[in-house]
Design a protein around this motif. Structure first.
Motif, mmCIF file in Angstrom:
data_model
loop_
_atom_site.group_PDB
_atom_site.id
_atom_site.type_symbol
_atom_site.label_atom_id
_atom_site.label_comp_id
_atom_site.label_asym_id
_atom_site.label_seq_id
_atom_site.Cartn_x
_atom_site.Cartn_y
_atom_site.Cartn_z
ATOM 1 N N ARG A 572 -55.024 -39.945 -91.604
ATOM 2 C CA ARG A 572 -55.479 -40.207 -89.975
ATOM 3 C C ARG A 572 -56.556 -39.226 -89.401
ATOM 4 O O ARG A 572 -57.354 -40.013 -89.203
ATOM 5 C CB ARG A 572 -54.356 -40.426 -89.459
ATOM 6 N N LEU A 573 -55.767 -37.966 -90.331
ATOM 7 C CA LEU A 573 -56.824 -36.379 -89.005
ATOM 8 C C LEU A 573 -58.294 -36.816 -90.309
ATOM 9 O O LEU A 573 -59.004 -36.945 -89.597
ATOM 10 C CB LEU A 573 -56.584 -35.463 -89.688
ATOM 11 N N SER A 574 -58.393 -37.377 -91.492
ATOM 12 C CA SER A 574 -59.460 -37.043 -92.104
ATOM 13 C C SER A 574 -60.282 -38.714 -91.486
ATOM 14 O O SER A 574 -62.292 -38.334 -91.243
ATOM 15 C CB SER A 574 -59.516 -37.936 -93.979
ATOM 16 N N GLU A 575 -59.847 -39.349 -91.240
ATOM 17 C CA GLU A 575 -60.992 -40.656 -90.827
ATOM 18 C C GLU A 575 -61.078 -40.291 -89.221
ATOM 19 O O GLU A 575 -62.599 -40.327 -89.375
ATOM 20 C CB GLU A 575 -59.809 -41.802 -90.299
ATOM 21 N N VAL A 576 -60.577 -39.475 -88.531
ATOM 22 C CA VAL A 576 -60.784 -39.221 -87.049
ATOM 23 C C VAL A 576 -61.577 -38.134 -87.237
ATOM 24 O O VAL A 576 -62.758 -38.103 -86.872
ATOM 25 C CB VAL A 576 -59.898 -39.506 -86.075
ATOM 26 N N LEU A 577 -60.969 -37.187 -87.982
ATOM 27 C CA LEU A 577 -61.427 -35.743 -87.609
ATOM 28 C C LEU A 577 -62.503 -35.177 -89.080
ATOM 29 O O LEU A 577 -63.465 -34.228 -89.085
ATOM 30 C CB LEU A 577 -60.515 -34.873 -86.753
#
Length: 1076
Positions: A572-577
């Motif tokens: 999720r962190l990779s997708e958003v940030l």
């Protein structure tokens, strides 16, 4: 001095009524003198009989309490019996005394009874007829009844409390005997009287009847609050303790009428008294589980839950703050003492859990009502939520319905409180970091129950606040109040998100929950980017602290070898940030650290939390930036001119410890990298050297530069615990910069803010941490000797100058003088025990460095009163650990000292043997062992026919000891006393000097043994004599290791046998007084 009755009356008025401090102090001094006068006892009786004021009666009662309590020269048994009888008659004939006089007289009766509990007269325990003493009061007027009940209540309280003037063993024997012989009868009496009172329809508007009921409830509470098994639990942790009711009390708790009595009382008496009833119920609810079998426990729990349900259905009295607080404690005990599987089987469980949930939600919504009681409610729900995975009962627990309501109530109530607190200027709960952390720890478990609902709520609330915050920042006419409200709400949300992430339990977590964590983390990191972009204009300290708390929780759960790199959170962190793994997240963290140090350098809470342990960071570019740019230009807290005062620089040591550890990871033997790193510190040293070279310089600037520099260096020295890195540091500082440190001590010895950091740096440099000095100062290196010379010079310089200060006020003596001396002692101990200097070479080559250091130690020591050595913990630890090293390796120096110095040192050891600090006590045992062994060897040598002539100092030391045998004898008595009668926590250490003490004082030991044996009851004397015989069985007259070990084993058996022999002995404890 003779005191007349009239004089005493006047002094009492001056003590208790005057507003003039000087007059009061003089009166207090005179009355202390009166307490110690020989006619005090008779004068106290006169005051009680003829005194014209309540204050003179109070004086008489307190003086008599001191007389009966003293351990030296105690009052004879007959006199104590007379005082006891006199007090009882006095109270019986004067029921309407001033309340404080009655209280003081009852306290006197309780003290006499406790201290005389084992005293016999004609084979009768004369002070144990407590209930008989009180019966006549209970059969008289209401006023007399109140006195009788108060006597029992105060006595129970007095016996339950240990006091420092009498041994703990003696206290426990009295308390155990009182528990077994009287306590249950007193509790039963209190319950019967409460039943009578509740059946009589008391008029509680009548002050005396109200007072009687209050005292009865206090008595019942004191009985239930008794320390039954001697655990001495700390009251601050009372919410978790179990009441260890004796098995002989079972009947009172199997009979539901006891429990019912207190619930009925709660509903029938006014709110001013009902908190005491609830306190009793809290204790009853906490009765140990093993008192019942399963069926009995289920029945008891059913009655308890019914009572709780009845209170929740009629909550009117809970509007009283004290009632509310005690009821919250009662609810917490439901789960701390019973299992969820037992609770769900109670008949009314579904209704009760609904009522408790509604009560909790209402309580949380009224956050301002009783903030200190919320802890107990959250504790209950935390324990309930934690039990869900383990409950095996088929009955539904219904927590999936009610726990999310509690979570929601807590979160929304904290957010709604922000606006009201800012608007009305109320105290902000966020200022109490301990309380917030405690509540968040509880919420972390509660929030993970039905986690989907918790996350959905947090996402919704966070998005609302973050959007409002962004709009306010972009608007040109938004008010600071509106911005502050949104920042406050976001602060709570960041704290709570950190807490629920920290509540993740690896075995119970799912991929979906990790993905939800990812949603929350993304939002906090986006908020951080927004707030960091504004730091040049403004920042919010509380929000920053919340961010740091969040980072700590995230690091604990999601950074480390145990975390799966495929975690849905990182996806999720990779997708958003665009943060693909933990290294990238760590880069964000380090960027935050640098930002904080840059913009928040003057804010100590943020700086110190930011500098908290940093791991896995060395390869990151941001860390390389810190290692290459640790100057005030980039980190304002490293600046000199803008510091408020010198003590504000403490966080610099932490900063440089962290930097030093980071540097060491890749440093190896790269001297160029080390030199590059040290450039800012080199420049600072050169600047100070330049200032010292001129006669006129800015002293304030020089002090600030020096203090900052030595704090930085201590951080580096602490971190450099490997041979190669420490060698680089040593070569950098010696000899070039050592004279500057010595000069600073000469100039500013009277300014602790300057000398303390310099002395601490030196103490760190000589500390052989991880053998770093022993390994680097090899056989051909003079560095160890050179370092000791510098140490000796600094100790001598500081010591000789600090002794010129003269008289220092008592409240400043530690800061101005003793703290520096304590560091010098630590420094000397570190260098003497470091194993990197051969101290024999100093005398051999006529170098006086060792003598100077040791003589300065003696001068400093003699300037400190004995009492101060034990009053200041850091000083006592540094002194006694240094003394241990001196007696082990430099006994010839100790033996060469003047008689008054030797006696001072021996007295300090004697006092340290009874210290509360185990480390001090153990150090004293070791020092005493070295001294006794030295003495024994010298005596043995002097009796041999072909002995070599004894050294002059040894001969002198033996002579001093022979002149003062009472000192060694006193220590033999003390050690034996502690082993037999006290709760000896370091028996092995105590055993080591004891054998030598016995061998040096065989006749005194025989007398001591006989007096202890004779103090026992006739039927126990033979057993005690045998214990002493067995103690010395197989022991030879030498101090060889094999002989010592056998003695230590014998002593262990001896202590156990003596304790068994003295159990239930009426005399054993008193031999302690004889020996002291």
């Amino acid at each position: 001095m003779f005191f007349s009755l009239a004089q005493l009356e006047i002094l009492c008025k001056q003590l208790y009524e005057t507003t003039d401090t000087t007059t009061r102090l003089q009166a207090e001094k005179a009355l202390v003198e009166f307490t110690n006068s020989p006619d005090c006892l008779s004068k106290c009786q006169l005051l009680l009989e003829s005194g014209s004021s309540s204050y003179s009666q109070l004086l008489a009662a307190t003086c008599l309490s001191k007389l009966v309590s003293r351990t030296s020269n105690p009052l004879p048994l007959e006199q104590r019996i007379d005082i006891r009888n006199y007090v009882l008659n006095y109270l019986a004939t004067r029921p309407k005394l001033a309340a404080f006089v009655t209280q003081a007289l009852i306290q006197l009766y309780a003290r006499i009874t406790k201290l005389g509990w084992f005293d016999c007269q004609k084979e009768d325990y004369i002070f144990r007829n407590v209930i008989v003493d009180v019966t006549r009061f209970l059969q008289d007027s209401v006023e007399h009844c109140i006195i009788g009940v108060t006597i029992l209540s105060q006595l129970t309280n007095e016996i339950n409390q240990a006091d420092s003037t009498h041994p703990l063993t003696k206290h426990r024997k009295i308390a155990s005997s009182f528990r077994d012989s009287s306590l249950f009868d007193i509790f039963t009496l209190s319950c019967n009287l409460l039943k009578q009172a509740s059946g009589k329809n008391l008029n509680l508007n009548d002050e005396s009847q109200h007072g009687l009921l209050m005292q009865l409830l206090k008595l019942a509470h004191n009985c239930l609050n008794f320390d039954f098994i001697g655990t001495s639990t700390d009251e601050s942790s009372d919410d978790l303790c179990t009441v260890q009711i004796p098995t002989s009390w079972r009947s009172a708790f199997l009979d539901s009428s006891t429990l019912q009595l207190f619930f009925d009382l709660y509903h029938s008496i006014p709110p001013s008294l009902s908190p005491l009833v609830l306190s009793c119920l809290v204790q009853i609810a906490s009765v140990r589980r093993s008192l019942f079998n399963n069926a009995e426990r289920a029945k008891f729990l059913s009655h308890l839950v019914d009572g709780v349900k009845r209170i929740l259905e009629n909550p009117q009295s809970l509007s009283d703050l004290n009632n509310y607080h005690e009821f919250c404690r009662l609810l917490a005990r439901l789960k701390s003492n019973y299992q969820l599987g037992e609770l769900v089987k109670v008949e009314n469980y579904p209704e009760v859990i609904r009522l408790i949930a509604n009560f909790t939600v209402t309580s949380l919504q009224h956050w301002e009502f009783a903030p200190n009681s919320v802890h107990y409610l959250l504790s209950l729900w935390q324990r309930l939520a934690a039990s869900v995975p383990y409950v095996k009962a088929t009955e539904p627990h219904m927590l999936e319905t009610y726990t999310p309501e509690v979570t929601k109530a807590y979160i929304t109530s904290r957010l709604e409180s922000v606006h009201i607190i800012l608007r009305d200027g109320l105290e902000d709960p966020l200022d109490d970091a301990g309380l917030v952390q405690q509540q968040l720890d509880q919420l972390s478990t509660i929030g993970r129950c039905e986690y989907e609902k918790t996350c959905a709520l947090l996402v919704q609330l966070f998005d609302q606040s973050a959007q409002s915050y962004q709009e306010l920042l972009q608007s040109t006419n938004s008010s600071t109040m509106d911005i502050a409200v949104q920042e406050g709400r976001l602060t709570w949300l960041v704290y709570i998100i950190g807490a629920v992430i920290g509540g993740r339990v690896s075995f119970a977590s799912t991929d979906e929950q990790d993905a939800m964590d990812g949603e929350l983390v993304c939002r906090v990191l986006q908020l951080m980017n927004l707030t960091d972009s504004r730091l040049a204009q403004a920042g919010n300290e509380k929000l920053e602290l919340a961010m740091l708390s969040f980072f700590e929780q995230f690091r604990k759960i999601y950074i480390g070898d145990q975390v799966q790199k495929s975690s849905k959170l990182y996806r999720r962190l990779s997708e958003v940030l665009g943060l693909n793994d933990e290294t990238m997240v760590l880069s964000v963290f380090i960027g935050k650290i640098i930002t904080n140090l840059k913009y928040w350098g003057q804010c100590e809470p943020i700086t110190s939390k930011t500098l908290h342990s940093v791991r896995k960071l060395v390869k990151l570019s941001a860390v390389q930036f810190m290692l290459n740019n640790h100057t005030s230009e980039h980190f304002s807290f490293l600046g000199v001119n803008n510091q408020a005062n010198l003590s504000d620089m403490r966080c610099r040591t932490t900063f440089y410890t962290a930097l030093g550890r980071l540097l060491m990871v890749d440093l190896g033997e790269d001297e160029d990298q080390f030199e590059q790193f040290m450039l800012p510190l080199t420049a600072a040293f050169e600047a100070i050297a330049q200032m010292f070279s001129t006669n006129t310089f800015n002293e304030q600037e020089a002090k600030r530069t020096l203090v900052g520099l030595v704090r930085d260096l201590r951080g580096i020295a602490f971190a450099f615990n490997a041979k190669t890195s420490f060698m680089m540091l040593f070569d950098w500082i010696y000899p070039s910069y050592m004279p500057i440190l010595q000069r600073a001590i000469e100039l500013w010895y009277h300014v602790p803010a300057c000398t303390t950091p310099v002395l601490k740096l030196m103490a760190e440099l000589v500390h052989n941490r991880s053998q770093r000095l022993q390994l680097q100062f090899d056989v051909s290196s003079p560095n160890g000797i050179l370092l000791f010379r510098e140490t000796s010079k600094m100790i001598t310089t500081y010591g000789n100058r600090i002794l010129t200060l003269g008289e220092v006020p008592k409240d400043q003596v530690y800061a101005l003088k003793l703290k520096g001396i304590s560091i010098c002692f630590s420094m000397l101990k570190a260098v003497l025990s470091g194993n990197y200097v051969n101290f024999g070479v100093f005398r051999l080559y006529g170098d006086d460095a060792l003598d100077n250091a040791l003589q300065t130690f003696i001068k400093l020591l003699l300037s400190i009163p004995h009492s101060d050595l034990l009053d200041y913990p850091k000083l006592s630890q540094s002194y006694y650990s240094l003394l241990e090293v001196l007696t082990q390796d430099h006994m010839n120096f100790i033996a060469s000292l003047e008689p008054h110095v030797v006696m001072y040192i021996l007295s300090s050891i004697s006092e340290g043997l009874t210290a509360l600090d185990t480390m001090v006590c153990t150090g004293c045992c070791s020092s005493l062992d070295h001294i006794v062994t030295y003495l024994f060897k010298q005596l043995s040598r002097s009796t041999k026919k072909r002995a070599a002539p004894m050294a002059q100092e040894s001969d002198r030391f033996l002579h001093i000891m022979q002149q003062h045998p009472e000192m060694i004898q006193q220590m033999l008595s003390t050690v034996l006393n502690i082993i037999i009668f006290e709760d000896c926590r370091n028996q092995w250490s105590m055993s080591r000097p004891l054998l030598g003490l016995i061998l040096l004082n065989e006749k005194y030991f025989a007398d001591l043994r006989n007096s202890i044996v004779n103090s026992q009851p006739p039927e126990k004397q033979q057993a005690m004599h045998l214990c002493f015989e067995n103690l010395m069985e197989g022991i030879e007259r030498n101090l060889l290791t094999k002989n010592r070990d056998r003695f230590t084993q014998n002593l262990s058996v001896f202590r156990r046998e003596v304790n068994d022999s003295m159990k239930n002995s009426t005399y054993g404890v008193n031999s302690n007084d004889m020996m002291s």
